[in-house]
Design a protein around this motif. Structure first.
Motif, short mmCIF file in Angstrom:
data_model
loop_
_atom_site.label_atom_id
_atom_site.label_comp_id
_atom_site.label_asym_id
_atom_site.label_seq_id
_atom_site.Cartn_x
_atom_site.Cartn_y
_atom_site.Cartn_z
N LEU A 159 7.06 9.47 1.83
CA LEU A 159 6.50 10.31 0.76
C LEU A 159 7.11 11.71 0.73
CD1 LEU A 159 2.76 9.25 0.78
CD2 LEU A 159 4.38 8.97 -1.11
N ASP A 214 2.53 1.70 -3.32
CA ASP A 214 1.57 2.13 -4.33
C ASP A 214 1.43 3.66 -4.30
OD1 ASP A 214 -0.17 1.78 -6.39
OD2 ASP A 214 -1.62 0.58 -5.27
N GLU A 215 1.41 4.23 -3.08
CA GLU A 215 1.35 5.70 -2.96
C GLU A 215 2.61 6.35 -3.52
OE1 GLU A 215 -1.45 5.88 1.04
OE2 GLU A 215 0.63 6.52 1.18
N CYS A 216 3.74 5.72 -3.23
CA CYS A 216 5.02 6.23 -3.75
C CYS A 216 5.01 6.19 -5.28
CB CYS A 216 6.19 5.39 -3.25
SG CYS A 216 6.42 5.44 -1.49
N LYS A 237 0.85 -1.21 0.00
CA LYS A 237 0.00 0.00 0.00
C LYS A 237 0.87 1.25 0.00
CE LYS A 237 -4.21 -1.50 2.27
NZ LYS A 237 -4.50 -1.92 3.63
N HIS A 238 1.89 1.23 0.84
CA HIS A 238 2.80 2.37 0.92
C HIS A 238 3.50 2.60 -0.42
CE1 HIS A 238 6.16 4.90 1.99
NE2 HIS A 238 7.03 3.91 1.82
N THR A 279 2.39 6.28 -7.31
CA THR A 279 1.48 7.29 -7.86
C THR A 279 2.15 8.65 -7.87
OG1 THR A 279 -0.37 6.03 -7.03
CG2 THR A 279 -0.83 8.32 -7.58
#
Ligand code: PMP
Ligand code: GLU
Length: 398
Positions: free
Chosen positions: A380, A298-300, A295-296, A302
Protein backbone atom coordinates in the motif's frame (compact mmCIF):
# COMPACT_ATOMS: atom_id res chain seq x y z
CA UNK A 1 20.77 -15.31 -45.76
CA UNK A 2 17.38 -16.91 -46.28
CA UNK A 3 14.41 -15.07 -44.78
CA UNK A 4 12.85 -15.92 -41.45
CA UNK A 5 9.53 -17.73 -41.48
CA UNK A 6 6.80 -15.39 -42.72
CA UNK A 7 4.84 -15.90 -39.49
CA UNK A 8 7.55 -14.08 -37.52
CA UNK A 9 6.41 -10.94 -39.33
CA UNK A 10 2.98 -11.40 -37.80
CA UNK A 11 4.02 -11.28 -34.14
CA UNK A 12 5.65 -8.58 -32.04
CA UNK A 13 7.05 -8.62 -28.51
CA UNK A 14 4.43 -8.43 -25.77
CA UNK A 15 4.11 -4.77 -24.74
CA UNK A 16 3.28 -5.67 -21.14
CA UNK A 17 6.42 -7.84 -20.96
CA UNK A 18 8.53 -5.16 -22.72
CA UNK A 19 7.44 -2.46 -20.25
CA UNK A 20 8.21 -4.76 -17.33
CA UNK A 21 11.66 -5.50 -18.79
CA UNK A 22 12.37 -1.76 -19.09
CA UNK A 23 11.23 -1.19 -15.48
CA UNK A 24 13.47 -4.02 -14.24
CA UNK A 25 16.44 -2.69 -16.24
CA UNK A 26 16.07 0.80 -14.74
CA UNK A 27 15.75 -0.72 -11.27
CA UNK A 28 18.91 -2.80 -11.78
CA UNK A 29 20.70 0.43 -12.78
CA UNK A 30 19.81 1.75 -9.31
CA UNK A 31 17.06 4.16 -10.48
CA UNK A 32 14.23 4.90 -8.06
CA UNK A 33 11.65 3.58 -10.51
CA UNK A 34 8.17 2.36 -9.44
CA UNK A 35 5.94 0.01 -11.39
CA UNK A 36 2.22 0.02 -12.00
CA UNK A 37 3.06 -1.92 -15.17
CA UNK A 38 3.01 -5.70 -15.56
CA UNK A 39 0.34 -7.63 -13.73
CA UNK A 40 2.03 -9.57 -10.98
CA UNK A 41 0.80 -10.03 -7.38
CA UNK A 42 3.22 -8.35 -4.97
CA UNK A 43 2.80 -10.95 -2.16
CA UNK A 44 5.33 -13.76 -1.91
CA UNK A 45 4.54 -17.36 -2.94
CA UNK A 46 3.02 -19.27 0.06
CA UNK A 47 5.81 -20.89 2.16
CA UNK A 48 4.31 -24.41 1.98
CA UNK A 49 4.53 -24.27 -1.82
CA UNK A 50 8.20 -23.26 -1.67
CA UNK A 51 8.95 -26.02 0.84
CA UNK A 52 7.30 -28.66 -1.36
CA UNK A 53 9.55 -27.63 -4.26
CA UNK A 54 12.69 -27.78 -2.10
CA UNK A 55 11.72 -31.18 -0.69
CA UNK A 56 11.04 -32.53 -4.20
CA UNK A 57 14.51 -31.54 -5.34
CA UNK A 58 16.12 -33.07 -2.25
CA UNK A 59 14.11 -36.27 -2.77
CA UNK A 60 15.61 -36.56 -6.27
CA UNK A 61 12.62 -35.69 -8.46
CA UNK A 62 15.00 -34.22 -10.98
CA UNK A 63 14.42 -36.38 -14.04
CA UNK A 64 11.84 -36.35 -16.86
CA UNK A 65 8.30 -36.97 -15.69
CA UNK A 66 4.88 -37.29 -17.40
CA UNK A 67 4.36 -35.01 -20.44
CA UNK A 68 0.96 -33.63 -19.41
CA UNK A 69 1.90 -33.20 -15.76
CA UNK A 70 2.57 -35.07 -12.51
CA UNK A 71 -0.43 -37.33 -11.69
CA UNK A 72 -0.68 -35.81 -8.18
CA UNK A 73 -0.96 -32.29 -9.62
CA UNK A 74 -3.45 -33.33 -12.31
CA UNK A 75 -5.60 -34.97 -9.63
CA UNK A 76 -5.37 -31.79 -7.52
CA UNK A 77 -6.45 -29.70 -10.52
CA UNK A 78 -9.29 -32.12 -11.31
CA UNK A 79 -10.58 -31.81 -7.69
CA UNK A 80 -10.17 -28.02 -7.83
CA UNK A 81 -12.22 -27.81 -11.04
CA UNK A 82 -14.97 -29.94 -9.44
CA UNK A 83 -14.91 -28.14 -6.05
CA UNK A 84 -14.60 -24.52 -7.15
CA UNK A 85 -15.96 -24.43 -10.68
CA UNK A 86 -18.51 -27.24 -10.95
CA UNK A 87 -16.49 -28.77 -13.83
CA UNK A 88 -16.05 -32.53 -14.21
CA UNK A 89 -12.72 -32.74 -16.04
CA UNK A 90 -11.10 -36.13 -15.47
CA UNK A 91 -7.33 -36.12 -14.93
CA UNK A 92 -6.81 -37.43 -18.47
CA UNK A 93 -8.43 -34.25 -19.87
CA UNK A 94 -6.11 -31.96 -17.90
CA UNK A 95 -2.76 -30.68 -19.16
CA UNK A 96 -0.23 -28.94 -16.95
CA UNK A 97 1.77 -26.41 -18.93
CA UNK A 98 4.41 -23.72 -18.49
CA UNK A 99 2.04 -20.95 -17.41
CA UNK A 100 -1.46 -20.05 -18.55
CA UNK A 101 0.17 -18.22 -21.44
CA UNK A 102 1.57 -21.54 -22.68
CA UNK A 103 -1.84 -23.15 -22.06
CA UNK A 104 -3.45 -20.53 -24.34
CA UNK A 105 -0.74 -21.08 -26.97
CA UNK A 106 -1.20 -24.87 -26.84
CA UNK A 107 -4.96 -24.57 -27.29
CA UNK A 108 -4.61 -22.14 -30.21
CA UNK A 109 -1.96 -24.37 -31.84
CA UNK A 110 -4.40 -27.27 -31.66
CA UNK A 111 -7.34 -25.28 -33.04
CA UNK A 112 -6.40 -22.37 -35.29
CA UNK A 113 -5.45 -22.90 -38.92
CA UNK A 114 -4.89 -20.50 -41.81
CA UNK A 115 -7.91 -18.23 -42.28
CA UNK A 116 -9.83 -19.33 -39.17
CA UNK A 117 -11.58 -16.45 -37.46
CA UNK A 118 -11.29 -16.09 -33.70
CA UNK A 119 -13.72 -13.74 -31.97
CA UNK A 120 -12.26 -11.74 -29.08
CA UNK A 121 -14.08 -9.02 -27.11
CA UNK A 122 -11.79 -5.97 -27.08
CA UNK A 123 -10.02 -4.36 -25.23
CA UNK A 124 -8.28 -7.64 -24.48
CA UNK A 125 -5.05 -9.09 -23.15
CA UNK A 126 -2.22 -8.40 -25.64
CA UNK A 127 -1.39 -12.04 -26.20
CA UNK A 128 -4.66 -13.30 -27.71
CA UNK A 129 -4.69 -11.42 -31.05
CA UNK A 130 -0.92 -11.73 -31.42
CA UNK A 131 -1.00 -15.53 -31.12
CA UNK A 132 -4.03 -15.86 -33.40
CA UNK A 133 -2.28 -13.81 -36.12
CA UNK A 134 0.98 -15.73 -35.59
CA UNK A 135 -0.86 -18.97 -36.33
CA UNK A 136 -2.40 -17.60 -39.54
CA UNK A 137 -5.81 -16.99 -37.99
CA UNK A 138 -7.79 -13.77 -38.11
CA UNK A 139 -8.65 -12.06 -34.81
CA UNK A 140 -12.15 -10.60 -35.04
CA UNK A 141 -12.31 -8.00 -32.31
CA UNK A 142 -15.72 -7.08 -30.88
CA UNK A 143 -15.51 -3.53 -29.54
CA UNK A 144 -16.84 -3.28 -25.98
CA UNK A 145 -16.90 0.36 -24.87
CA UNK A 146 -16.78 1.47 -21.23
CA UNK A 147 -20.52 2.31 -21.36
CA UNK A 148 -21.27 -1.40 -21.94
CA UNK A 149 -19.14 -2.34 -18.91
CA UNK A 150 -16.44 -3.57 -21.32
CA UNK A 151 -18.52 -6.69 -21.98
CA UNK A 152 -19.68 -8.24 -25.25
CA UNK A 153 -23.36 -9.07 -25.70
CA UNK A 154 -24.84 -12.18 -27.28
CA UNK A 155 -26.14 -9.99 -30.12
CA UNK A 156 -22.65 -8.64 -30.85
CA UNK A 157 -21.32 -12.19 -30.81
CA UNK A 158 -24.08 -13.39 -33.14
CA UNK A 159 -23.24 -10.59 -35.62
CA UNK A 160 -19.53 -11.40 -35.55
CA UNK A 161 -19.98 -15.09 -36.41
CA UNK A 162 -19.24 -16.13 -40.02
CA UNK A 163 -18.76 -19.58 -41.62
CA UNK A 164 -15.04 -19.13 -40.90
CA UNK A 165 -15.44 -18.61 -37.13
CA UNK A 166 -13.72 -21.35 -35.14
CA UNK A 167 -13.43 -20.07 -31.63
CA UNK A 168 -14.41 -17.38 -29.14
CA UNK A 169 -11.96 -16.25 -26.46
CA UNK A 170 -13.46 -15.07 -23.18
CA UNK A 171 -11.52 -13.70 -20.23
CA UNK A 172 -13.54 -13.08 -17.08
CA UNK A 173 -12.47 -11.45 -14.78
CA UNK A 174 -10.80 -9.57 -17.60
CA UNK A 175 -7.42 -8.04 -18.23
CA UNK A 176 -7.10 -5.03 -18.72
CA UNK A 177 -10.60 -3.84 -17.71
CA UNK A 178 -11.53 -5.88 -14.62
CA UNK A 179 -14.97 -6.61 -16.15
CA UNK A 180 -16.69 -9.72 -14.79
CA UNK A 181 -19.47 -11.46 -16.74
CA UNK A 182 -22.50 -12.59 -14.73
CA UNK A 183 -23.92 -16.09 -14.98
CA UNK A 184 -26.89 -14.75 -16.98
CA UNK A 185 -24.58 -12.98 -19.46
CA UNK A 186 -22.42 -16.08 -19.89
CA UNK A 187 -25.54 -18.20 -20.53
CA UNK A 188 -26.56 -15.98 -23.44
CA UNK A 189 -23.03 -16.08 -24.91
CA UNK A 190 -22.93 -19.86 -24.45
CA UNK A 191 -26.17 -20.22 -26.41
CA UNK A 192 -24.61 -18.47 -29.42
CA UNK A 193 -21.41 -20.53 -29.15
CA UNK A 194 -23.37 -23.80 -29.03
CA UNK A 195 -25.80 -22.74 -31.76
CA UNK A 196 -22.93 -22.12 -34.21
CA UNK A 197 -20.92 -25.12 -32.98
CA UNK A 198 -17.87 -23.00 -32.04
CA UNK A 199 -15.14 -23.65 -29.52
CA UNK A 200 -14.78 -21.39 -26.48
CA UNK A 201 -11.46 -20.69 -24.80
CA UNK A 202 -12.25 -19.43 -21.30
CA UNK A 203 -9.23 -17.83 -19.60
CA UNK A 204 -10.08 -17.84 -15.88
CA UNK A 205 -6.68 -16.87 -14.46
CA UNK A 206 -8.18 -14.05 -12.32
CA UNK A 207 -11.08 -16.13 -10.96
CA UNK A 208 -10.19 -15.66 -7.28
CA UNK A 209 -9.69 -11.92 -7.55
CA UNK A 210 -13.18 -10.40 -7.46
CA UNK A 211 -14.59 -7.42 -5.54
CA UNK A 212 -17.79 -5.74 -4.39
CA UNK A 213 -19.81 -8.97 -4.31
CA UNK A 214 -18.91 -10.03 -7.87
CA UNK A 215 -18.85 -13.80 -8.43
CA UNK A 216 -16.80 -15.72 -10.95
CA UNK A 217 -18.68 -18.33 -13.00
CA UNK A 218 -17.01 -20.86 -15.31
CA UNK A 219 -18.86 -20.83 -18.63
CA UNK A 220 -18.25 -24.57 -19.12
CA UNK A 221 -20.34 -25.28 -16.00
CA UNK A 222 -23.51 -23.88 -17.60
CA UNK A 223 -24.58 -26.86 -19.75
CA UNK A 224 -23.21 -30.15 -21.11
CA UNK A 225 -23.21 -28.61 -24.62
CA UNK A 226 -20.97 -25.68 -23.70
CA UNK A 227 -18.76 -27.96 -21.55
CA UNK A 228 -18.15 -30.15 -24.61
CA UNK A 229 -16.84 -27.12 -26.57
CA UNK A 230 -14.90 -25.24 -23.89
CA UNK A 231 -11.22 -25.19 -23.10
CA UNK A 232 -10.88 -23.87 -19.56
CA UNK A 233 -7.50 -22.26 -18.90
CA UNK A 234 -6.24 -21.28 -15.48
CA UNK A 235 -2.96 -21.24 -13.57
CA UNK A 236 -1.02 -20.58 -10.41
CA UNK A 237 0.46 -17.16 -11.30
CA UNK A 238 -2.23 -14.85 -9.98
CA UNK A 239 -4.19 -16.73 -7.28
CA UNK A 240 -1.05 -18.05 -5.56
CA UNK A 241 1.47 -15.34 -6.46
CA UNK A 242 3.52 -17.87 -8.44
CA UNK A 243 4.28 -15.98 -11.67
CA UNK A 244 7.91 -17.11 -11.85
CA UNK A 245 7.14 -20.79 -11.28
CA UNK A 246 5.40 -21.01 -14.69
CA UNK A 247 2.53 -23.37 -14.01
CA UNK A 248 -0.73 -23.12 -15.92
CA UNK A 249 -3.36 -25.75 -16.55
CA UNK A 250 -6.06 -26.62 -19.08
CA UNK A 251 -9.23 -28.67 -18.94
CA UNK A 252 -10.30 -29.63 -22.47
CA UNK A 253 -12.58 -31.97 -24.42
CA UNK A 254 -10.84 -35.39 -24.74
CA UNK A 255 -9.77 -35.13 -28.41
CA UNK A 256 -8.36 -31.66 -27.88
CA UNK A 257 -6.61 -32.68 -24.64
CA UNK A 258 -4.94 -35.54 -26.54
CA UNK A 259 -3.82 -33.17 -29.34
CA UNK A 260 -2.42 -30.68 -26.84
CA UNK A 261 -0.58 -33.54 -25.10
CA UNK A 262 1.01 -34.54 -28.41
CA UNK A 263 2.02 -30.92 -29.14
CA UNK A 264 3.50 -30.49 -25.66
CA UNK A 265 5.37 -33.82 -25.95
CA UNK A 266 7.43 -32.27 -28.77
CA UNK A 267 7.33 -28.63 -27.73
CA UNK A 268 8.29 -28.42 -24.07
CA UNK A 269 7.85 -31.95 -22.67
CA UNK A 270 6.61 -30.83 -19.22
CA UNK A 271 7.07 -27.93 -16.82
CA UNK A 272 9.82 -28.26 -14.18
CA UNK A 273 9.00 -30.95 -11.59
CA UNK A 274 9.83 -28.65 -8.66
CA UNK A 275 7.29 -26.08 -9.89
CA UNK A 276 4.67 -28.80 -10.22
CA UNK A 277 5.29 -30.02 -6.66
CA UNK A 278 4.95 -26.43 -5.44
CA UNK A 279 1.67 -26.03 -7.36
CA UNK A 280 0.25 -29.28 -5.96
CA UNK A 281 1.06 -28.16 -2.41
CA UNK A 282 -0.54 -24.76 -3.04
CA UNK A 283 -3.73 -26.37 -4.34
CA UNK A 284 -3.93 -29.16 -1.72
CA UNK A 285 -2.56 -27.70 1.53
CA UNK A 286 -3.69 -24.47 3.28
CA UNK A 287 -5.98 -22.97 0.64
CA UNK A 288 -6.37 -19.68 2.50
CA UNK A 289 -3.85 -17.83 0.35
CA UNK A 290 -6.18 -16.63 -2.46
CA UNK A 291 -8.51 -15.13 0.20
CA UNK A 292 -5.59 -13.34 1.88
CA UNK A 293 -4.45 -12.04 -1.51
CA UNK A 294 -7.96 -10.90 -2.44
CA UNK A 295 -8.28 -8.94 0.86
CA UNK A 296 -4.98 -7.20 0.20
CA UNK A 297 -5.91 -6.39 -3.39
CA UNK A 298 -9.29 -5.07 -2.28
CA UNK A 299 -7.44 -2.50 -0.11
CA UNK A 300 -5.21 -1.64 -3.06
CA UNK A 301 -8.28 -1.21 -5.26
CA UNK A 302 -9.99 1.12 -2.76
CA UNK A 303 -6.88 3.30 -2.43
CA UNK A 304 -6.42 3.39 -6.21
CA UNK A 305 -10.02 4.35 -6.96
CA UNK A 306 -9.95 7.10 -4.28
CA UNK A 307 -6.74 8.57 -5.63
CA UNK A 308 -7.76 8.35 -9.30
CA UNK A 309 -11.08 10.05 -8.48
CA UNK A 310 -9.09 13.03 -7.20
CA UNK A 311 -7.22 13.48 -10.52
CA UNK A 312 -9.13 15.88 -12.77
CA UNK A 313 -10.26 14.70 -16.18
CA UNK A 314 -9.86 10.93 -15.77
CA UNK A 315 -12.79 8.62 -16.49
CA UNK A 316 -12.24 5.51 -14.41
CA UNK A 317 -13.97 2.13 -14.79
CA UNK A 318 -14.34 0.53 -11.33
CA UNK A 319 -13.00 -3.01 -11.83
CA UNK A 320 -15.00 -5.92 -10.36
CA UNK A 321 -12.12 -8.33 -10.80
CA UNK A 322 -8.38 -8.77 -11.56
CA UNK A 323 -6.01 -6.08 -10.23
CA UNK A 324 -5.97 -3.38 -12.85
CA UNK A 325 -7.51 0.06 -13.13
CA UNK A 326 -8.30 0.98 -16.72
CA UNK A 327 -9.17 4.60 -17.36
CA UNK A 328 -9.70 7.21 -20.04
CA UNK A 329 -6.79 9.66 -20.27
CA UNK A 330 -7.94 11.55 -23.36
CA UNK A 331 -8.17 14.81 -21.35
CA UNK A 332 -4.35 14.71 -21.16
CA UNK A 333 -3.54 13.74 -24.74
CA UNK A 334 -2.39 16.66 -26.87
CA UNK A 335 -0.90 18.43 -23.84
CA UNK A 336 2.82 19.16 -23.49
CA UNK A 337 5.67 19.22 -21.02
CA UNK A 338 9.04 20.91 -21.57
CA UNK A 339 8.18 21.58 -25.21
CA UNK A 340 7.23 17.95 -25.94
CA UNK A 341 3.67 17.03 -26.81
CA UNK A 342 2.13 13.83 -25.52
CA UNK A 343 -0.15 12.69 -28.35
CA UNK A 344 -0.93 9.03 -27.68
CA UNK A 345 -1.42 6.75 -24.70
CA UNK A 346 1.98 5.20 -25.52
CA UNK A 347 3.65 8.63 -25.46
CA UNK A 348 1.91 9.38 -22.16
CA UNK A 349 3.32 6.18 -20.63
CA UNK A 350 6.80 6.99 -21.99
CA UNK A 351 6.52 10.50 -20.55
CA UNK A 352 5.58 9.10 -17.10
CA UNK A 353 8.50 6.68 -17.20
CA UNK A 354 10.98 9.38 -18.29
CA UNK A 355 9.87 12.19 -15.99
CA UNK A 356 8.34 10.39 -13.00
CA UNK A 357 10.16 7.04 -13.17
CA UNK A 358 6.76 5.36 -13.19
CA UNK A 359 5.90 2.32 -15.37
CA UNK A 360 2.32 2.09 -16.70
CA UNK A 361 0.79 0.41 -19.79
CA UNK A 362 -0.93 2.26 -22.68
CA UNK A 363 -4.47 1.31 -23.63
CA UNK A 364 -3.26 0.84 -27.21
CA UNK A 365 -1.46 -2.35 -26.06
CA UNK A 366 -4.92 -3.80 -25.38
CA UNK A 367 -6.57 -2.34 -28.47
CA UNK A 368 -8.09 0.82 -26.95
CA UNK A 369 -6.28 4.08 -27.63
CA UNK A 370 -6.98 6.96 -25.22
CA UNK A 371 -6.87 4.69 -22.16
CA UNK A 372 -4.20 3.64 -19.68
CA UNK A 373 -3.86 0.54 -17.49
CA UNK A 374 -2.25 0.46 -14.09
CA UNK A 375 -1.73 -2.65 -11.97
CA UNK A 376 -2.51 -1.92 -8.32
CA UNK A 377 -0.97 -5.13 -6.94
CA UNK A 378 1.58 -3.39 -4.75
CA UNK A 379 2.38 -2.81 -1.07
CA UNK A 380 0.00 0.00 0.00
CA UNK A 381 2.77 2.51 0.80
CA UNK A 382 4.52 1.90 -2.54
CA UNK A 383 1.19 2.11 -4.33
CA UNK A 384 0.51 5.46 -2.65
CA UNK A 385 3.89 6.80 -3.81
CA UNK A 386 3.33 5.53 -7.35
CA UNK A 387 -0.11 7.16 -7.49
CA UNK A 388 1.47 10.42 -6.27
CA UNK A 389 3.83 10.23 -9.24
CA UNK A 390 0.95 9.57 -11.62
CA UNK A 391 -0.95 12.60 -10.29
CA UNK A 392 2.18 14.80 -10.42
CA UNK A 393 3.04 13.71 -13.95
CA UNK A 394 -0.46 14.40 -15.26
CA UNK A 395 -0.65 17.73 -13.41
CA UNK A 396 2.61 18.88 -15.04
CA UNK A 397 1.10 18.55 -18.54
CA UNK A 398 -0.19 21.84 -19.94
N1 PMP B 1 -4.19 -14.73 -19.10
C1 PMP B 1 -4.29 -13.42 -18.75
C2 PMP B 1 -5.58 -12.72 -18.99
C3 PMP B 1 -3.21 -12.74 -18.18
O1 PMP B 1 -3.32 -11.47 -17.84
C4 PMP B 1 -2.00 -13.44 -18.03
C5 PMP B 1 -0.80 -12.64 -17.57
N2 PMP B 1 -0.12 -13.12 -16.63
C6 PMP B 1 -1.94 -14.78 -18.38
C7 PMP B 1 -3.05 -15.40 -18.93
C8 PMP B 1 -0.69 -15.60 -18.29
O2 PMP B 1 -0.34 -15.97 -17.01
P1 PMP B 1 0.83 -17.02 -16.75
O3 PMP B 1 1.42 -17.40 -18.04
O4 PMP B 1 1.79 -16.32 -15.85
O5 PMP B 1 0.17 -18.18 -16.07
N1 GLU C 1 -0.46 -10.73 -17.92
C1 GLU C 1 0.29 -9.74 -17.20
C2 GLU C 1 -0.01 -8.36 -17.77
O1 GLU C 1 -0.93 -8.21 -18.52
C3 GLU C 1 1.77 -10.07 -17.19
C4 GLU C 1 2.51 -9.78 -18.46
C5 GLU C 1 2.04 -10.67 -19.59
O2 GLU C 1 2.20 -11.87 -19.49
O3 GLU C 1 1.45 -10.13 -20.50
O4 GLU C 1 0.65 -7.43 -17.45
Amino acid sequence: MKPLAARTGRISTSQTVAIDAKYKRLKAEGKDVLSLGAGEPDLDTPPHAKQAAIKSIEAGHTKYSAVTGLPALKDAVSSKFARENGLAYSSTDIIISSGAKHAVFNALLALVQEGDEVIIPSPCWVTYPELVRFLGGVPVLIPTPMESGFKATAMQLEHAVTPKTKLVILNSPGNPTGAVYSEAELKTLAQVIVKHDLYCLSDEIYEHIVYAGARHVSIASLSPDIFARTITVNGMSKAFAMTGWRIGYTGAPPALAAAIGAIQSHGTHHPANASQFAAAAALLEDQGFPTELRKHLDECRTLTLERLAAIPGLEVFPPLGAFYAFFNVQAYLGKSHAGKTVGTSMELCEYLLDTQLLATVPGSAFGLEGFMRISFANALDTLGLALDRLAAGLAALR
